[in-house]
Design an enzyme around this catalytic site. Structure first.
Site, PDB file in Angstrom:
ATOM      1  N   GLU A  60      -7.006  -9.066  -7.963  1.00 58.17           N
ATOM      2  CA  GLU A  60      -6.776  -8.107  -7.611  1.00 58.17           C
ATOM      3  C   GLU A  60      -5.980  -7.427  -9.469  1.00 58.17           C
ATOM      4  O   GLU A  60      -5.258  -8.710  -9.976  1.00 58.17           O
ATOM      5  CB  GLU A  60      -5.998  -8.165  -6.583  1.00 58.17           C
ATOM      6  N   ASN A 217      -8.931   1.444  -0.046  1.00 50.68           N
ATOM      7  CA  ASN A 217      -8.866  -0.532   0.386  1.00 50.68           C
ATOM      8  C   ASN A 217      -6.892   0.166   1.245  1.00 50.68           C
ATOM      9  O   ASN A 217      -6.603   0.928   0.788  1.00 50.68           O
ATOM     10  CB  ASN A 217      -7.815  -0.391  -0.812  1.00 50.68           C
ATOM     11  N   GLU A 218      -7.311  -0.220   2.486  1.00 48.17           N
ATOM     12  CA  GLU A 218      -5.790   0.108   3.091  1.00 48.17           C
ATOM     13  C   GLU A 218      -5.664   1.480   3.598  1.00 48.17           C
ATOM     14  O   GLU A 218      -4.475   1.431   2.857  1.00 48.17           O
ATOM     15  CB  GLU A 218      -4.769  -0.670   3.031  1.00 48.17           C
ATOM     16  N   TYR A 290      -3.882 -11.574   6.737  1.00 48.08           N
ATOM     17  CA  TYR A 290      -3.163 -12.189   6.157  1.00 48.08           C
ATOM     18  C   TYR A 290      -2.641 -13.374   7.825  1.00 48.08           C
ATOM     19  O   TYR A 290      -1.406 -12.738   8.724  1.00 48.08           O
ATOM     20  CB  TYR A 290      -1.976 -12.171   5.352  1.00 48.08           C
ATOM     21  N   GLU A 353      -9.636  -9.509   2.425  1.00 48.86           N
ATOM     22  CA  GLU A 353      -8.736 -10.347   2.489  1.00 48.86           C
ATOM     23  C   GLU A 353      -8.686 -10.960   3.620  1.00 48.86           C
ATOM     24  O   GLU A 353      -8.157 -10.086   4.494  1.00 48.86           O
ATOM     25  CB  GLU A 353      -7.456  -8.964   1.985  1.00 48.86           C
ATOM     26  N   GLN A 403      -5.939 -14.511  -3.494  1.00 50.81           N
ATOM     27  CA  GLN A 403      -7.062 -13.657  -4.031  1.00 50.81           C
ATOM     28  C   GLN A 403      -7.289 -15.059  -4.924  1.00 50.81           C
ATOM     29  O   GLN A 403      -6.791 -16.131  -4.947  1.00 50.81           O
ATOM     30  CB  GLN A 403      -5.927 -13.056  -4.854  1.00 50.81           C
TER      31      GLN A 403
HETATM   32  O1  AHR Z   1      -3.149  -9.285  -1.577  1.00 49.29           O
HETATM   33  C1  AHR Z   1      -2.766  -8.144  -1.270  1.00 49.29           C
HETATM   34  C2  AHR Z   1      -2.147  -7.021  -1.106  1.00 49.29           C
HETATM   35  O2  AHR Z   1      -2.148  -7.124  -0.211  1.00 49.29           O
HETATM   36  C3  AHR Z   1      -3.157  -6.187  -1.129  1.00 49.29           C
HETATM   37  O3  AHR Z   1      -3.241  -5.076  -2.603  1.00 49.29           O
HETATM   38  C4  AHR Z   1      -3.330  -4.859  -0.220  1.00 49.29           C
HETATM   39  O4  AHR Z   1      -4.666  -4.736   0.129  1.00 49.29           O
HETATM   40  C5  AHR Z   1      -2.841  -6.072   0.581  1.00 49.29           C
HETATM   41  O5  AHR Z   1      -1.710  -5.562   1.623  1.00 49.29           O
END
Ligand code: AHR
Length: 554
Positions: A60, A217-218, A290, A353, A403
């Site tokens: 990103e 995205n999201e 995450y 992600e 990332q």
């Molecule tokens: O990876 C960091 C952020 O996490 C990304 O920009 C977003 O898609 C997610 O919330």
């Protein structure tokens, strides 16, 4: 020595809900064995081909990822290929990086791709999506995007490392027309369109043939705060007509955040209001997860719940793995909902992600927002996650670790002329051998780890992994999460004999161990030959380790 009760519990748990009776004969047989753990690989129970795209990456335009991480500039003293950091290219070539996602993340829904093409000295400077959260000392390029690294540079990077590009469109602040034009810029053949001429003028006459396109995205959050129904309407509109130029296009819909089952259901329900044919326009649904909440159930607060990247205790170690292990249930849960609407399962899951996310403070370069130094804990987490993907090859078509460099679960850290491969990078190198193999059902029969968590006894599984077959070669990867105990394990391949092979192990006596610019090789894999006896291999998995066995079968 494993006790029968422990064996049955671990076997049945590992069976993932399959009929218990199926395992009883094996349990009887194993009860008389004299070693503590067993792995049984079943070549006659293939699960599907492991897509190389499961070993994908995410880059990103966020803080130090692009500027300093990937891009150093053509005039830099740092060795580079047309401005791209050469050491990064060299390292990535070793790990078969199938696909790379760009330019975001949240950044994608603020990005105008036109800003990043054409002569570099004419490109505008724009406020980066992440500008607000940059520290006062952060480099200007992190706050105000100089647009030196755009579509051309990204595609060149992908070609250099032997990867496919995956571009994410801006649904929140651009139009479907802009999306078509970006595809036209990338994919229209030389001489056919004005945008093909623009691309050629920049030195790229041949089309980029980009196949993977994210539609936002999201979109439930930073991508526009849509409801799943609203987003489905947008998705239909964006994908109703798109220029193709004889290139198959794979559209990836913004999918659920973690266990937001409502998003998956609501999106597909709305899509189907215009008929079942609409499903054909969706290649995959993106799932994001995450592992961030290390509060042991105390809070759901995004800031307060996070732990530290480098300072953690044994309970935090298992807590992170516990959070990461949720991935398997998320895949199964969303897949189940998808099956209610998409009976043939033409739509796949794209986990674009994933990774641990700690609180600020664990950066290698203090001004790099969201950067964290990966330790052995993150290597074990990453091995465990890749094994989960390998075990669901029919469901997961792509995954992208968040990332690649100078950010969350990064494979590499770089600053100016300094560079290192992290333990996570080593795991990707080890697991690359799984790509394209036939995933095999594998039974891990290993006693649970027990430990004290806030005054109570807690358990975590003792050993898990995945196996893939490549002609007569078997690749077995396994994670031992136990911080103290090694597992001497009998490895059996049903209907075949193990002849010889090699073992590669990543571990360290300190669970906090990590690599740094100054000490680049604290955590590195070690390889040695292994030999079988009478077609069976006995191997000891060290504590807190990730292991790959490559075995020749007879
Ligand atoms: O990876 C960091 C952020 O996490 C990304 O920009 C977003 O898609 C997610 O919330």
């Amino acid at each position: 020595m494993i006790r029968r009760r422990d064996f049955l519990r671990s076997t049945l748990a590992g069976a993932g809900g399959l009929l218990a009776s199926r395992y009883l004969p094996l349990a009887e047989a194993f009860d008389s064995a004299s070693i503590g753990a067993r792995i049984e690989i079943l070549p006659d129970e293939p699960l599907g081909m492991i897509s190389p795209n499961i070993y994908g990456h995410f880059t990103e335009n966020l803080s130090g990822v692009v500027y300093d991480g990937m891009w150093v500039g053509e005039n830099s003293k740092i060795p580079n290929i047309n401005g791209i950091r050469k050491e990064l290219v060299d390292e990535m070539r070793k790990i078969k990086p199938s696909v790379v996602r760009f330019p975001g993340g949240c950044f994608a829904d603020s990005y105008d791709w036109r800003d990043g093409i054409g002569p570099t000295d004419k490109r505008p400077r724009r406020t980066n999506f992440w500008e607000d959260e940059e520290s006062p000392g952060a480099p200007v390029s992190h706050k105000y995007d100089p647009n030196q690294f755009g579509t051309n540079e990204f595609v060149r990077f992908c070609k250099l490392i032997g990867s496919e590009p995956y571009l994410a469109g801006n649904v929140r602040s651009l139009t479907a027309q802009d999306f078509y034009r970006w595809i036209e810029y990338c994919n229209s053949p030389a001489g056919t369109t004005t945008l093909a001429d623009t691309r050629a003028a920049a030195g790229f006459p041949d089309p980029f043939n980009v196949r993977y396109w994210g539609v936002g995205n999201e979109s439930w959050g930073c991508g526009g705060n849509f409801t799943p129904q609203e987003y489905a309407v947008e998705f239909r509109r964006w994908t109703t007509w798109v220029p193709r130029f004889h290139q198959e296009l794979a559209f990836i819909a913004s999918g659920p955040n973690v266990d937001d089952w409502n998003w998956t259901r609501g999106f597909l329900e709305e899509i189907l209001k215009k008929g079942r044919g609409q499903l054909r326009s969706i290649y995959g649904m993106a799932l994001h997860h995450y592992a961030w909440n290390l509060s042991r159930g105390a809070t759901q607060d995004w800031v307060k719940g996070k732990g530290d990247a480098l300072k953690f205790d044994v309970v935090d170690w298992y807590e992170l793995l516990r959070e990461g292990e949720r991935m398997e249930g998320l895949i199964a849960g969303h897949w189940q909902i998808m099956s209610e609407f998409d009976h043939e399962h033409s739509i796949k899951l794209i986990v674009d992600e994933w990774g641990p996310w700690y609180r600020p403070g664990g950066e290698a370069t203090s001004t790099n927002q969201l950067e964290q130094i990966p330790t052995l804990r993150d290597a074990v987490f990453s091995g465990m996650t890749l094994d989960i993907f390998n075990r669901h090859p029919e469901k997961v078509a792509m995954a992208n670790c968040a990332q690649l460099i100078n950010c969350l679960n990064s494979l590499y850290l770089a600053h100016q002329d300094k560079f290192c491969v992290t333990p996570v990078g080593h795991v990707f190198a080890m697991y690359a051998d799984h790509q394209g193999g036939q995933s095999l059902r594998t039974i891990f029969s290993v006693p649970d780890v027990t430990y004290e968590r806030d005054g109570k006894q807690a358990r975590f599984w003792g050993l898990k992994g995945s196996a893939s077959l490549h002609d007569k070669q078997l690749v077995l990867t396994a994670v031992n999460p136990d911080v103290t105990a090694a597992h001497e394990t009998e490895i059996v391949v049903r209907g075949a004999t193990v002849q010889a092979g090699s073992a590669t192990t990543l571990t360290n006596s300190d669970i906090h161990a990590h690599n740094s610019f100054e000490q680049r090789n604290v955590v590195t894999p070690q390889s040695n030959a292994v030999e079988s006896k009478s077609g069976t291999l006995t191997y000891t998995f060290p504590p807190a380790s990730v292991t790959k066995l490559v075995l020749k079968l007879g």
